[in-house]
Design an enzyme around this catalytic site. Structure first.
Site, PDB file in Angstrom:
ATOM      1  N   ARG A  44      43.697   6.416   4.951  1.00 60.01           N
ATOM      2  CA  ARG A  44      42.643   7.292   4.414  1.00 60.01           C
ATOM      3  C   ARG A  44      42.228   6.141   3.832  1.00 60.01           C
ATOM      4  NH1 ARG A  44      43.482   5.537   0.185  1.00 60.01           N
ATOM      5  NH2 ARG A  44      42.267   7.013  -0.657  1.00 60.01           N
ATOM      6  N   GLY A  45      40.649   7.191   2.765  1.00 63.47           N
ATOM      7  CA  GLY A  45      40.060   6.332   1.967  1.00 63.47           C
ATOM      8  C   GLY A  45      38.522   6.274   3.849  1.00 63.47           C
ATOM      9  N   ALA A  46      37.946   7.012   2.739  1.00 64.53           N
ATOM     10  CA  ALA A  46      36.131   6.468   3.988  1.00 64.53           C
ATOM     11  C   ALA A  46      36.454   5.648   5.336  1.00 64.53           C
ATOM     12  CB  ALA A  46      34.705   7.021   3.276  1.00 64.53           C
ATOM     13  N   ARG A  78      38.964  14.622  11.134  1.00 66.39           N
ATOM     14  CA  ARG A  78      38.311  14.587   9.539  1.00 66.39           C
ATOM     15  C   ARG A  78      37.080  14.605   9.693  1.00 66.39           C
ATOM     16  NH1 ARG A  78      41.344  12.153   5.102  1.00 66.39           N
ATOM     17  NH2 ARG A  78      41.514  13.808   3.557  1.00 66.39           N
ATOM     18  N   GLN A 172      46.484  10.472  -4.683  1.00 70.11           N
ATOM     19  CA  GLN A 172      46.075   8.938  -4.621  1.00 70.11           C
ATOM     20  C   GLN A 172      46.141   8.257  -5.532  1.00 70.11           C
ATOM     21  OE1 GLN A 172      44.980  11.972  -3.498  1.00 70.11           O
ATOM     22  NE2 GLN A 172      44.270  11.748  -1.034  1.00 70.11           N
ATOM     23  N   ASP A 213      32.911  10.058  -0.078  1.00 71.35           N
ATOM     24  CA  ASP A 213      32.979  10.552   1.046  1.00 71.35           C
ATOM     25  C   ASP A 213      31.655  10.587   2.486  1.00 71.35           C
ATOM     26  OD1 ASP A 213      35.680  11.256  -0.102  1.00 71.35           O
ATOM     27  OD2 ASP A 213      36.436  10.643   1.842  1.00 71.35           O
ATOM     28  N   ASN A 222      32.943  13.668  -2.541  1.00 77.70           N
ATOM     29  CA  ASN A 222      33.728  12.331  -2.862  1.00 77.70           C
ATOM     30  C   ASN A 222      35.117  13.918  -3.241  1.00 77.70           C
ATOM     31  OD1 ASN A 222      35.494   9.849  -3.259  1.00 77.70           O
ATOM     32  ND2 ASN A 222      35.668  10.006  -5.410  1.00 77.70           N
TER      33      ASN A 222
HETATM   34  O1  MRU Z   1      41.392  12.206   1.050  1.00 70.19           O
HETATM   35  P1  MRU Z   1      41.072  10.806   1.336  1.00 70.19           P
HETATM   36  O2  MRU Z   1      42.675   9.937   0.411  1.00 70.19           O
HETATM   37  O3  MRU Z   1      40.953  10.415   2.365  1.00 70.19           O
HETATM   38  O4  MRU Z   1      40.127  10.620   0.243  1.00 70.19           O
HETATM   39  C1  MRU Z   1      39.696   9.682  -0.671  1.00 70.19           C
HETATM   40  C2  MRU Z   1      38.082   9.468  -1.123  1.00 70.19           C
HETATM   41  O5  MRU Z   1      38.070  10.292  -2.057  1.00 70.19           O
HETATM   42  C3  MRU Z   1      37.946   8.134  -1.764  1.00 70.19           C
HETATM   43  O6  MRU Z   1      37.651   8.048  -3.108  1.00 70.19           O
HETATM   44  C4  MRU Z   1      36.751   8.310  -1.212  1.00 70.19           C
HETATM   45  O7  MRU Z   1      36.654   8.280   0.394  1.00 70.19           O
HETATM   46  C5  MRU Z   1      36.253   6.272  -0.967  1.00 70.19           C
HETATM   47  S1  MRU Z   1      36.987   5.539  -0.443  1.00 70.19           S
HETATM   48  C6  MRU Z   1      36.026   3.891  -0.399  1.00 70.19           C
END
Ligand code: MRU
Length: 309
Positions: A44-46, A78, A172, A213, A222
């Site tokens: 996960r994470g963009a 997603r 997270q 994101d 985000n």
């Molecule tokens: O649902 P997630 O864990 O994928 O969400 C992640 C976030 O909101 C992060 O802050 C975002 O993707 C930036 S990661 C460098």
């Protein structure tokens, strides 16, 4: 091990569902495994989602499968992080999906180092930095965006303390950001999400840095809870920054037109495996929210600190 690695024509991911209790790996042998991993937040994470998606197309290509179809299915895994669409489009336009995926992978590490260097310039020795969710190495190939800034400032010899919001419902902040900072030996404290405003009111936070994101006209999408942090920061004059690569910028849409993912009610109904509300409770579970541009002091990118769109 990095968040993801390409080895023997397979994609190996750190299984982020298992952290912090155990460090386990998840192997993607085909693009369907990649879709499963993204949907179920193994990864996960963009930026990490984007790189994983790129390797998904490469896996389809290597197996002689229809890459158009694989790309379409991967795109629907997603909806909010624009890096996923950006990365799939890039590999699809290239003549060679695997080479392009490996290029995106390497670029991600360089980009994060550059974000770290720019961001560290606004961090002072002794700063306490609040972050929300995990915009660290685990959200990228390595190093991180918001936590990359913390790493870079620490490497310049600055003493930094990180405060992590736990980031309900998936945790997270508690599970991943705290773990990451502890691995690095960077002082870190965990707070309940609802404590962030109080800490800012008491002057206990010098800066907020979060990831994104999607950055688009009007603001930044985000992790859910970012908006409340930004509102508190404005009220108590705490500088509020977003750290994000240019691959997270969407210059075609208004941020209010972006699909905000709605996830399973189970995430809210259960906490650490225990149900915390009556059975059959109706739930609203948006995974992201929108921080309007006027609450953001700057966006830390690989090319410098820029204004929000
Ligand atoms: O649902 P997630 O864990 O994928 O969400 C992640 C976030 O909101 C992060 O802050 C975002 O993707 C930036 S990661 C460098």
């Amino acid at each position: 091990m990095k968040t993801l690695e390409w080895k023997d024509n397979r994609l190996i991911l750190i299984d982020q569902r298992k952290l912090p209790d155990s460090l386990e790996y998840f192997q993607c042998e085909n693009y369907r495994d990649v879709i499963y991993a993204i949907k179920n937040m193994v990864v996960r994470g963009a930026p990490a989602i984007g790189v994983t998606a790129a390797f998904g197309v490469a896996l389809a290509d290597l197996a002689g499968e229809d890459t158009e179809r694989a790309a379409e299915e991967i795109r629907s895994s997603r909806p909010t992080a624009v890096n996923l669409f950006w990365a799939v489009d890039r590999v699809m336009k290239s003549g060679s999906p695997l080479d392009e995926a490996l290029k995106i992978y390497r670029e991600d590490m360089e980009t994060n180092r550059a974000i770290g260097a720019h961001g560290a310039s606004i961090i002072h020795d002794g700063d306490t930095i609040l972050t929300h969710c995990n915009a660290g190495a685990l959200a990228c190939v390595d190093y991180g965006t918001a936590l990359g800034v913390v790493r870079a400032a620490r490497d310049q010899g600055k003493n930094i303390t990180v405060i992590c919001d736990e980031t309900r419902p998936v945790g997270q902040g508690a599970r991943l950001s705290v773990w990451e900072m502890q691995q690095e030996g960077i002082p870190v404290k965990l707070i309940a999400d609802v404590a962030a405003g109080y800490l800012m009111q008491r002057g206990m936070i010098d800066k907020v840095i979060i990831g994104a994101d999607r950055v688009a006209e009007g603001g930044v999408a985000n992790k859910i809870g970012s908006l409340m942090v930004a509102l508190s920061a404005k009220r108590f004059n705490v500088p509020f920054y977003v750290a994000a690569p240019l691959s997270t910028f969407d210059r075609e849409n208004s941020i209010y037109d972006v699909e905000i993912e709605e996830r399973s009610p189970e995430e809210v109904l259960y906490y650490g495996g225990c149900r915390i509300a009556p059975e059959n409770t109706e739930v609203i579970n948006p995974a992201f929210d929108i921080v309007p541009s006027d609450l953001i002091d700057g966006i830390i990118t690989e090319e410098g600190i820029v204004d929000p769109l």
